[in-house]
Design an enzyme around this catalytic site. Structure first.
Site, mmCIF file in Angstrom:
data_model
loop_
_atom_site.group_PDB
_atom_site.id
_atom_site.type_symbol
_atom_site.label_atom_id
_atom_site.label_comp_id
_atom_site.label_asym_id
_atom_site.label_seq_id
_atom_site.Cartn_x
_atom_site.Cartn_y
_atom_site.Cartn_z
ATOM 1 N N GLY A 13 0.802 -1.230 0.000
ATOM 2 C CA GLY A 13 0.000 0.000 0.000
ATOM 3 C C GLY A 13 0.826 1.268 0.000
ATOM 4 C CG ASP A 65 -4.905 -7.453 -5.215
ATOM 5 O OD1 ASP A 65 -5.023 -7.884 -4.048
ATOM 6 O OD2 ASP A 65 -5.772 -6.760 -5.772
ATOM 7 C CB THR A 133 -7.311 2.047 12.380
ATOM 8 O OG1 THR A 133 -8.133 3.136 12.801
ATOM 9 C CG2 THR A 133 -8.225 0.870 12.093
ATOM 10 C CG ASP A 134 -8.129 5.687 16.379
ATOM 11 O OD1 ASP A 134 -8.483 5.431 15.206
ATOM 12 O OD2 ASP A 134 -8.213 6.835 16.869
ATOM 13 C CD GLU A 135 -11.761 4.981 11.959
ATOM 14 O OE1 GLU A 135 -12.810 4.522 11.508
ATOM 15 O OE2 GLU A 135 -11.116 5.892 11.406
ATOM 16 C CE1 TYR A 161 -10.117 1.296 7.221
ATOM 17 C CE2 TYR A 161 -10.904 2.606 9.090
ATOM 18 C CZ TYR A 161 -9.859 2.110 8.320
ATOM 19 O OH TYR A 161 -8.559 2.421 8.646
ATOM 20 C CE LYS A 165 -6.493 -1.436 9.030
ATOM 21 N NZ LYS A 165 -5.319 -1.698 8.152
HETATM 22 P P1 NAD Z 1 -5.050 4.982 1.385
HETATM 23 O O1 NAD Z 1 -6.432 4.587 0.978
HETATM 24 O O2 NAD Z 1 -4.564 6.350 1.084
HETATM 25 O O3 NAD Z 1 -3.997 3.959 0.729
HETATM 26 C C1 NAD Z 1 -4.241 2.580 0.627
HETATM 27 C C2 NAD Z 1 -3.288 1.998 -0.409
HETATM 28 O O4 NAD Z 1 -3.487 0.580 -0.458
HETATM 29 C C3 NAD Z 1 -3.513 2.533 -1.833
HETATM 30 O O5 NAD Z 1 -2.280 2.889 -2.419
HETATM 31 C C4 NAD Z 1 -4.149 1.346 -2.565
HETATM 32 O O6 NAD Z 1 -3.846 1.318 -3.954
HETATM 33 C C5 NAD Z 1 -3.527 0.169 -1.820
HETATM 34 N N1 NAD Z 1 -4.359 -1.046 -1.906
HETATM 35 C C6 NAD Z 1 -5.693 -1.166 -1.670
HETATM 36 N N2 NAD Z 1 -6.075 -2.436 -1.876
HETATM 37 C C7 NAD Z 1 -4.970 -3.142 -2.235
HETATM 38 C C8 NAD Z 1 -4.732 -4.510 -2.557
HETATM 39 N N3 NAD Z 1 -5.733 -5.404 -2.562
HETATM 40 N N4 NAD Z 1 -3.475 -4.899 -2.858
HETATM 41 C C9 NAD Z 1 -2.450 -3.989 -2.860
HETATM 42 N N5 NAD Z 1 -2.626 -2.676 -2.590
HETATM 43 C C10 NAD Z 1 -3.872 -2.265 -2.267
HETATM 44 O O7 NAD Z 1 -4.959 4.659 2.943
HETATM 45 P P2 NAD Z 1 -4.064 5.366 4.061
HETATM 46 O O8 NAD Z 1 -4.829 6.464 4.675
HETATM 47 O O9 NAD Z 1 -2.716 5.605 3.538
HETATM 48 O O10 NAD Z 1 -4.008 4.189 5.154
HETATM 49 C C11 NAD Z 1 -2.976 3.219 5.102
HETATM 50 C C12 NAD Z 1 -3.181 2.217 6.229
HETATM 51 O O11 NAD Z 1 -3.154 2.876 7.486
HETATM 52 C C13 NAD Z 1 -4.515 1.475 6.156
HETATM 53 O O12 NAD Z 1 -4.292 0.136 6.496
HETATM 54 C C14 NAD Z 1 -5.370 2.172 7.203
HETATM 55 O O13 NAD Z 1 -6.329 1.296 7.744
HETATM 56 C C15 NAD Z 1 -4.326 2.566 8.234
HETATM 57 N N6 NAD Z 1 -4.617 3.767 9.035
HETATM 58 C C16 NAD Z 1 -4.942 4.939 8.429
HETATM 59 C C17 NAD Z 1 -5.180 6.066 9.190
HETATM 60 C C18 NAD Z 1 -5.501 7.398 8.543
HETATM 61 O O14 NAD Z 1 -5.810 8.356 9.247
HETATM 62 N N7 NAD Z 1 -5.402 7.534 7.230
HETATM 63 C C19 NAD Z 1 -5.110 5.988 10.589
HETATM 64 C C20 NAD Z 1 -4.777 4.763 11.180
HETATM 65 C C21 NAD Z 1 -4.524 3.656 10.393
HETATM 66 P P1 TYD Z 2 -12.579 10.980 7.817
HETATM 67 O O1 TYD Z 2 -11.510 11.896 7.322
HETATM 68 O O2 TYD Z 2 -13.422 10.266 6.810
HETATM 69 O O3 TYD Z 2 -11.881 9.954 8.823
HETATM 70 P P2 TYD Z 2 -12.564 8.883 9.854
HETATM 71 O O4 TYD Z 2 -13.981 8.689 9.486
HETATM 72 O O5 TYD Z 2 -11.735 7.658 9.594
HETATM 73 O O6 TYD Z 2 -12.368 9.465 11.212
HETATM 74 O O7 TYD Z 2 -13.558 11.820 8.732
HETATM 75 C C1 TYD Z 2 -13.062 12.507 9.872
HETATM 76 C C2 TYD Z 2 -14.260 13.154 10.558
HETATM 77 O O8 TYD Z 2 -14.798 14.154 9.684
HETATM 78 C C3 TYD Z 2 -15.383 12.160 10.815
HETATM 79 O O9 TYD Z 2 -15.951 12.431 12.108
HETATM 80 C C4 TYD Z 2 -16.390 12.445 9.729
HETATM 81 C C5 TYD Z 2 -16.182 13.916 9.427
HETATM 82 N N1 TYD Z 2 -16.447 14.296 8.018
HETATM 83 C C6 TYD Z 2 -17.303 15.368 7.716
HETATM 84 O O10 TYD Z 2 -17.875 16.023 8.624
HETATM 85 N N2 TYD Z 2 -17.507 15.685 6.403
HETATM 86 C C7 TYD Z 2 -16.919 14.990 5.374
HETATM 87 O O11 TYD Z 2 -17.171 15.316 4.190
HETATM 88 C C8 TYD Z 2 -16.028 13.904 5.711
HETATM 89 C C9 TYD Z 2 -15.352 13.113 4.623
HETATM 90 C C10 TYD Z 2 -15.823 13.591 7.041
#
Ligand code: NAD
Ligand code: TYD
Length: 350
Positions: A13, A65, A133-135, A161, A165
């Site tokens: 990823g 993948d 994730t904390d979720e 989601y 996870k």
């Molecule tokens: P993102 O959606 O930006 O990136 C996900 C990447 O995974 C993409 O590049 C996509 O092409 C790749 N991918 C998806 N399915 C795939 C598959 N089947 N095979 C290979 N590659 C694949 O997500 P992100 O925000 O960068 O999050 C990355 C990780 O961190 C995730 O596992 C997410 O659950 C975790 N995470 C994210 C956050 C956040 O705030 N963004 C917080 C905590 C944990």
């Molecule tokens: P998001 O960035 O989707 O992250 P997560 O749902 O994983 O926390 O959303 C962050 C917060 O913002 C969440 O409480 C939902 C809210 N939100 C809006 O109010 N408007 C929006 O258009 C989006 C995408 C999120």
């Protein structure tokens, strides 16, 4: 736990938001390490974000993948560490259709675990870090600011989601317990920073405002998230990979809680925009009220705490990145995303 050093990291990823930042972080801070980035380039993966590294012989991109077992078998054997970030990552999309989430986040994680397990039976013991994730902990109430997610808080995810996870997280624990895989897990709060897909709240709101559009705030805006700069997250993941105790999960947080309404006002301030830019839209189904992290374990045991997440500076520099990288997000906001936005908010993404 003594520090481990790795020669070749397999990152899954790496063309997503956190992955792109992680690749750059490793290239800069671990000059002896090679990195293979395996990514399927789904809608949220963007090969352009790392184009400048293609000439670097420490870096290799593989388009593929995580559900492709033969591919994963081959790649795992070449590496001594696996950092697993590939996932479907957006809660709203999981509410529209959970199928890709179960397929990639559960099935894909299992495939990868089986590849690591198989390699181990052949004497190739790679350490794996699952980026959870904390979720997975579900939600906290708004009227109990004293409550925080701890690593022993029960896993109780609310969204499809988060459930997918959590399933991956539990599978990792099971493969450590049953097969003795060398496995560490991180559970982090909401990230912000460069290269985030503009369906997530901060880049969505910032880029909408740059385009003169309103920002869609869900419900009453009281929901609370803890915000961590993505480079702090990358550093913490690397810390857990190198120093974490096998079989253990570590919370990662920014100690930076904001309601969505506060966040929106901060963004409006950065952008010099007024309240009239807020568009109140119906709430997300099952919208988790509050996420808040007790990250004392990683600080106490591994000596890590965030240094890049303080507001307003960290938010200002993030907003500046989107202003300065107009062509990056404009390309991302076109195509498939246009259709998704229209379905979500009932108007075209401009
Ligand atoms: P993102 O959606 O930006 O990136 C996900 C990447 O995974 C993409 O590049 C996509 O092409 C790749 N991918 C998806 N399915 C795939 C598959 N089947 N095979 C290979 N590659 C694949 O997500 P992100 O925000 O960068 O999050 C990355 C990780 O961190 C995730 O596992 C997410 O659950 C975790 N995470 C994210 C956050 C956040 O705030 N963004 C917080 C905590 C944990
Ligand atoms: P998001 O960035 O989707 O992250 P997560 O749902 O994983 O926390 O959303 C962050 C917060 O913002 C969440 O409480 C939902 C809210 N939100 C809006 O109010 N408007 C929006 O258009 C989006 C995408 C999120």
């Amino acid at each position: 736990m003594p520090e481990r050093s790795f020669q070749h990291i397999l990152l899954t990823g790496g063309c997503g938001f956190i992955g792109t930042n992680f690749v750059r972080f490793v290239m800069e801070h671990r000059p002896g390490v090679r990195l293979t980035n395996l990514d399927a380039l789904t809608y949220s993966g963007n090969g352009e974000s790392l184009r400048d590294l293609e000439e670097d012989d420490r870096y290799r991109f593989v388009h593929g993948d995580i559900r492709d077992r033969a591919l994963m078998d081959g790649l795992v054997r070449e590496c001594d560490a696996v950092v697993h970030m590939a996932a479907e990552s957006h809660v709203d999309r999981s509410i529209q259709d959970a199928s890709p989430f179960i397929s990639t986040n559960v099935g894909g994680t299992q495939t990868l675990l089986d590849a690591v397990r198989q390699a181990k039976t052949e004497g190739h013991d790679a350490r794996m870090c699952y980026v959870s994730t904390d979720e997975v902990y579900g939600q906290l109430p708004l009227d109990r600011p004293d409550l925080l997610f701890r690593e022993d808080t029960p896993i109780a995810p609310s969204s499809p989601y988060a459930a997918s996870k959590a399933a991956g997280d539990l599978l990792c624990g099971a493969y450590h317990h049953t097969f003795g895989l060398d496995l560490v897990t991180t559970r982090c709060s909401n990230n912000f920073g460069a290269y985030q897909f503009p369906e997530k709240v901060i880049p969505l709101f910032v880029t909408n405002l740059i385009e003169g559009e309103q920002v869609p705030l869900y419900g009453d805006g009281r929901n609370v998230r803890d915000w961590l700069h993505v480079l702090d997250h990358c550093e913490a993941v690397l810390t857990v990979l190198e120093r974490g105790t096998s079989g253990v999960a570590y919370n990662i947080g920014g100690n930076n809680e904001r309601s969505n309404l506060e966040l929106t006002h901060e963004i409006l301030r950065c952008m010099g925009a007024g309240e009239e830019k807020i568009r109140n839209v119906p709430d997300r189904l099952g919208h988790d009220l509050r996420y808040a992290i007790d990250a004392s374990k990683i600080k106490r045991e591994l000596g890590w705490s965030p240094t890049r997440s303080a507001w307003p500076e960290a938010l200002d520099s993030t907003v500046a990145w989107y202003r300065d990288n107009d062509s990056w997000w404009r390309r991302v906001k076109s195509g498939e995303y246009r259709e998704y936005y229209q379905k979500m908010y009932g108007e075209p993404a401009s």
